[in-house]
Scaffold this active site. Structure first.
Site, PDB file in Angstrom:
ATOM      1  N   LYS A   1       0.335   9.122  -7.653  1.00 49.04           N
ATOM      2  CA  LYS A   1      -0.613   8.015  -7.853  1.00 49.04           C
ATOM      3  C   LYS A   1      -1.598   8.350  -8.968  1.00 49.04           C
ATOM      4  O   LYS A   1      -1.901   7.517  -9.821  1.00 49.04           O
ATOM      5  CB  LYS A   1      -1.357   7.728  -6.536  1.00 49.04           C
ATOM      6  CG  LYS A   1      -0.462   7.081  -5.498  1.00 49.04           C
ATOM      7  CD  LYS A   1      -1.077   7.062  -4.107  1.00 49.04           C
ATOM      8  CE  LYS A   1      -0.073   6.517  -3.091  1.00 49.04           C
ATOM      9  NZ  LYS A   1      -0.523   6.626  -1.694  1.00 49.04           N
TER      10      LYS A   1
ATOM     11  N   GLN B   1      -5.383   8.654   1.823  1.00 45.77           N
ATOM     12  CA  GLN B   1      -3.961   8.922   2.035  1.00 45.77           C
ATOM     13  C   GLN B   1      -3.684   9.126   3.528  1.00 45.77           C
ATOM     14  O   GLN B   1      -4.345   9.932   4.183  1.00 45.77           O
ATOM     15  CB  GLN B   1      -3.543  10.168   1.220  1.00 45.77           C
ATOM     16  CG  GLN B   1      -2.063  10.489   1.286  1.00 45.77           C
ATOM     17  CD  GLN B   1      -1.191   9.404   0.641  1.00 45.77           C
ATOM     18  OE1 GLN B   1      -1.514   8.877  -0.420  1.00 45.77           O
ATOM     19  NE2 GLN B   1      -0.087   9.075   1.285  1.00 45.77           N
TER      20      GLN B   1
ATOM     21  N   ASP C   1      -5.465  -0.528  -0.996  1.00 42.10           N
ATOM     22  CA  ASP C   1      -4.239  -0.383  -0.198  1.00 42.10           C
ATOM     23  C   ASP C   1      -3.911  -1.692   0.532  1.00 42.10           C
ATOM     24  O   ASP C   1      -2.791  -1.873   1.003  1.00 42.10           O
ATOM     25  CB  ASP C   1      -4.425   0.732   0.848  1.00 42.10           C
ATOM     26  CG  ASP C   1      -3.521   1.930   0.570  1.00 42.10           C
ATOM     27  OD1 ASP C   1      -2.551   1.781  -0.208  1.00 42.10           O
ATOM     28  OD2 ASP C   1      -3.793   3.005   1.141  1.00 42.10           O
TER      29      ASP C   1
END
Ligand code: NDP
Length: 277
Positions: free
Chosen positions: A52, A96, A119
């Site tokens: 990412k 995460q 997200d």
């Protein structure tokens, strides 16, 4: 013989557009910034986070990684999120997952400001998606929708069968297809006679995590197959669909790797640019 959907190439051309948008933002004095929090040392999570960061840098998004030890308390993580929520230079916050057992993932997701929820996991984002309001869409489902549209597959009126009902892939992608007027069927571990349903699919999305769960006899001629699964078998990455068998029956199919994966990261970058805008 199916056309193989080149997720890598579709992602590459999408990222070029995002790069231009990042440049325009910089001209206006805005430096798009994504902050990723990683708690613990899980090797798979470390590798996802590195991917990412690299992708963000490539298109001109500043990326900051906050590493926290495995024994971090929930309070400490929530304090860090609150600090980032209040920091105007940070446009996107990503924690995460999975998190260590002492931390309640739901509390953490709820704590991220919806304005920085790149997200798309916050209940406000999910609620808005449900009613078709503009919001941050979850990255893997949005990546799947983008692939389907890019390939010119018509959604309205088609029968979409989703195998897997997780909060991050199966459930939201079904909702997104429904919003686009598909007829949607959800299958999961309690579905009896999975093949009965998968054989009816015009578009089949498989997000389970079981290697080669879907075989050629379980799909109808001409189906479009989106394989989300990522499984490591004998050191190789494979999907949930038996690619070699199914590609002879399907009209289009995503490979693993190189299908959905590159689109997931691309949609994270898309959300970060949106947040900065
Ligand atoms: P989860 O484990 O959260 O969900 C799996 C789903 O599959 C559940 O709904 C489960 O049913 C269902 N399931 C399990 N076994 C069967 C079975 N035998 N038949 C039918 N359904 C079954 O997984 P995720 O959604 O997080 O991920 C799914 C896969 O996609 C994984 O391989 C993951 O690595 C991959 N992935 C890939 C991404 C990418 O960018 N390429 C991004 C995210 C995930 P039930 O609800 O009843 O338990």
């Amino acid at each position: 013989m199916a056309e193989v959907i080149n997720g890598k190439e579709i992602a590459r051309s999408y990222r070029m557009k995002l790069k231009e948008q990042a440049e325009r933002l910089k001209e206006q004095g805005i430096l798009p910034k994504l902050t990723v929090i990683l708690v613990g040392e899980d090797p798979a999570s470390q590798s996802y986070v590195r991917g990412k960061e690299k992708a963000a840098k490539e298109i001109g998004i500043e990326s900051e990684l906050i590493l926290m030890p495995n024994e971090t308390s929930e309070e400490e993580l929530l304090r860090t999120i609150n600090r980032l929520n209040a920091d105007a230079s940070v446009h996107g916050i990503l924690v995460q997952l999975p998190l260590p057992g002492q931390i309640d993932e739901k509390k953490v997701i709820f704590a991220i400001s919806p304005a920085k929820d790149v997200d798309g996991f916050h209940p406000e984002s999910i609620g808005k998606m449900m009613i078709g309001e503009k919001t941050f869409l979850p990255c893997t489902p949005n990546g799947i929708m983008h692939l389907i549209k890019e390939m010119g597959v018509s959604i309205s009126g088609s029968h979409v069968v989703i195998v897997g009902r997780s909060q991050i892939v199966g459930k939201p992608v079904g909702m997104m297809f429904l919003n686009e007027s598909a007829t949607v069927t959800y299958c999961h571990s309690k579905t009896s006679d999975l093949a009965f349903f998968t054989r009816q699919a015009d578009i089949l999305v498989v997000a389970v995590g079981v290697p080669n769960l879907i075989t050629a006899d379980m799909v109808k001629e001409g189906v479009v197959v989106i394989d989300v699964g990522v499984n490591r078998v004998d050191g190789k990455l494979i999907g949930d669909v038996d690619f070699e068998g199914v590609k002879d029956v399907a009209s289009m199919i995503t490979p693993v790797p190189g299908g959905v994966g590159p689109m997931t990261i691309t949609m994270l970058l898309h959300n970060t640019i949106e947040a900065a805008q």
